[in-house]
Design an enzyme around this catalytic site. Structure first.
Site, PDB file in Angstrom:
ATOM      1  N   SER A  50       0.856  -1.208   0.009  1.00 58.30           N
ATOM      2  CA  SER A  50      -0.107  -0.175  -0.020  1.00 58.30           C
ATOM      3  C   SER A  50       0.936   1.262  -0.111  1.00 58.30           C
ATOM      4  O   SER A  50       1.657   1.285  -0.843  1.00 58.30           O
ATOM      5  CB  SER A  50      -0.925  -0.191   1.266  1.00 58.30           C
ATOM      6  OG  SER A  50      -1.941   1.151   1.293  1.00 58.30           O
ATOM      7  N   ASP A  68      -1.856   6.461  -3.399  1.00 59.43           N
ATOM      8  CA  ASP A  68      -0.849   5.952  -2.595  1.00 59.43           C
ATOM      9  C   ASP A  68      -0.519   4.569  -3.899  1.00 59.43           C
ATOM     10  O   ASP A  68      -1.021   4.600  -4.824  1.00 59.43           O
ATOM     11  CB  ASP A  68      -1.095   5.026  -1.409  1.00 59.43           C
ATOM     12  CG  ASP A  68      -2.175   4.068  -1.208  1.00 59.43           C
ATOM     13  OD1 ASP A  68      -3.083   4.077  -2.379  1.00 59.43           O
ATOM     14  OD2 ASP A  68      -2.213   3.253  -0.321  1.00 59.43           O
ATOM     15  N   ASP A 113      -0.973   1.570  -4.094  1.00 60.00           N
ATOM     16  CA  ASP A 113      -1.898   0.517  -4.710  1.00 60.00           C
ATOM     17  C   ASP A 113      -3.270   1.105  -4.896  1.00 60.00           C
ATOM     18  O   ASP A 113      -4.285   0.317  -5.235  1.00 60.00           O
ATOM     19  CB  ASP A 113      -1.857  -0.794  -3.927  1.00 60.00           C
ATOM     20  CG  ASP A 113      -2.469  -0.330  -2.412  1.00 60.00           C
ATOM     21  OD1 ASP A 113      -2.548   0.674  -1.968  1.00 60.00           O
ATOM     22  OD2 ASP A 113      -3.252  -1.385  -1.705  1.00 60.00           O
ATOM     23  N   ASP A 149      -5.655   2.197  -2.870  1.00 61.04           N
ATOM     24  CA  ASP A 149      -6.674   1.869  -2.103  1.00 61.04           C
ATOM     25  C   ASP A 149      -7.087   3.321  -1.357  1.00 61.04           C
ATOM     26  O   ASP A 149      -8.336   3.468  -0.985  1.00 61.04           O
ATOM     27  CB  ASP A 149      -6.532   0.795  -1.083  1.00 61.04           C
ATOM     28  CG  ASP A 149      -5.556   0.952   0.030  1.00 61.04           C
ATOM     29  OD1 ASP A 149      -4.497   1.872  -0.395  1.00 61.04           O
ATOM     30  OD2 ASP A 149      -5.326   0.279   0.825  1.00 61.04           O
TER      31      ASP A 149
END
Length: 438
Positions: A92, A230, A232, A234
């Protein structure tokens, strides 16, 4: 093994191919027969994904590999591809030295405590149910997950005006946001759009301090809004049309107010600002507090009167769409809001905010320190919530003392409706932790 957001740590020390193999074996042993897998842009993810897939196949599970995509794209693909579970190799917003493993259910909710405990027990006792030579699972590659996600975004959002949007992808996996906004009719400029797991453009975590380039570009152009993800995607944070970073608590309050109506609830963790609670109260809705972590927010969002869930970290959940934090969906929803309601700076100004203080205290043994903290707080204060750390409500403010899920830190948060009172509460709270640590 699991923290608040799955397994994370330094590659080669905490997170290894051996660990990934074990987790894959455990997921297969637990009876998840068809598993969607994917990863973010970190190069270490390729090795970890191969090891995880090998473990799954060793225990008879079929693996559907959707490739390098945003975490919400992979999480949404679990239901779309009629799988039993999903696994994303990602750290992440962590630095490039790290990687991790996060497990998903078909609803889009991350594995909760019971499922995580089952996987942990299988790994610790190595009680794997290895398949016979002729019972190994298959691994197939599958395209189309991003297109499926984009279609879901287009169906969920209606942008009438063609807005100018700058999207800072952060060299991560969030290019889908720029693609979806363009398909919705926006004029999109991207920053740090080249996928690179070393994150050369800026640190993976998008904050007011790391988004200087985005703020400068938005301020110097006719852009209506700036979006950042960020590694990834999410998480999603924003910059208004003046180039000013939007406080995350204010963004949470805006999303919550837009989703809520009289009699409904919004789920958010124990460290959420009073601003969100007051904003919801004004429209007849209420805030229900959870433990920190998107899995706990998502769990509360399964309750029928909870219409939205969010974390000040930048994770946003609309349960009618999916129970995973969906940064691209949040970006599209924010653009829709600006197109419908006017400049983001004015929307943010409509949220009454209060002084909030946050810091972290390094500790040697966070479990022992928190035990001492909890004992001291319970002796000294009346209104204490020990759901996640200890949260003390003193009427005109509150403070929270909570151990980090991934680091040897105790996090200290304090908020009040007046500056001086916030300072007093903050120092009082920090002293409790430092005294316990000593």
């Amino acid at each position: 093994m699991f923290g608040t957001s799955g397994i994370r740590g330094q590659v080669g020390r905490d997170v290894t191919a051996s660990l990934a193999l074990s987790v894959g074996r455990a997921v297969g042993t637990a009876g998840y027969d068809r598993v969607v897998v994917g990863r973010d842009v970190r190069e270490s993810g390729a090795t970890l994904l191969d090891a995880l897939s090998a473990g799954l196949r060793e225990c008879g599970s079929d693996v559907v590999d959707v490739g390098v995509e945003a975490t919400p794209t992979i999480a949404r693909a679990v239901e779309w591809l009629e799988a039993d579970a999903g696994v994303v190799i990602t750290a992440s917003h962590n630095p490039p030295t790290d990687n991790g493993i996060k497990l998903w259910t078909p609803s889009g909710k991350a594995f909760g405590p019971e499922r995580r405990a089952e996987i942990t027990e299988i790994v610790e006792f190595e009680s794997y149910d290895l398949a016979a030579w002729d019972g190994l699972g298959e691994r197939t590659a599958r395209t189309g997950a991003r297109a499926h996600h984009r279609e879901a975004l287009r169906s969920a959002v209606d942008v009438d005006d063609s807005l100018e949007v700058v999207v800072d992808v952060g060299n991560g996996a969030g290019a889908i946001t720029a693609e979806a906004l363009a398909e919705l009719g926006c004029h999109v400029t991207t920053l740090n759009g080249q996928p690179d797991g070393s994150f050369p453009g800026r640190p993976s975590e998008p904050t007011a301090e790391t988004l200087e380039a985005l703020q400068t570009v938005v301020a110097g152009t006719d852009a209506d809004v700036g979006i950042a993800h960020d590694g990834d995607a999410d998480r999603m944070v924003a910059v208004d049309e003046t180039g000013t970073f939007v406080p995350k608590d204010s963004l949470l309050a805006l999303f919550a107010r837009e989703a809520a109506e009289d009699g409904t609830r919004v789920a958010a963790p124990v460290d959420t600002s009073l601003a969100v609670e007051d904003t919801l109260s004004a429209v007849g809705a209420s805030l229900t507090r959870t433990r920190v972590g998107d899995v706990y927010v998502a769990e509360r969002a399964t309750e029928p009167d909870v219409v939205f869930g969010g974390e000040p970290s930048g994770a946003w959940i609309w349960p009618e769409q999916t129970l995973c934090p969906d940064g691209p969906l949040a970006a599209c929803r924010l653009v829709e809001l600006v197109a419908d309601r006017g400049p983001l700076s004015e929307l943010v100004a409509s949220i009454e905010t209060y002084p909030i203080r946050r810091t972290s205290v390094d500790v040697g043994d966070k479990r022992a320190v928190m035990e001492a903290v909890r004992s001291r707080v319970l002796e000294s204060y009346d209104d204490v919530d020990a759901m996640d750390g200890v949260r003390v409500d003193v009427g005109d403010g509150w403070f929270l003392l909570r151990a980090s899920g991934t680091q040897p830190l105790v996090r200290v948060t304090a908020e009040a409706r007046a500056e001086e009172r916030a300072d007093v509460l903050f120092e009082e709270a920090r002293a409790i932790v430092t005294d316990a640590a000593e």
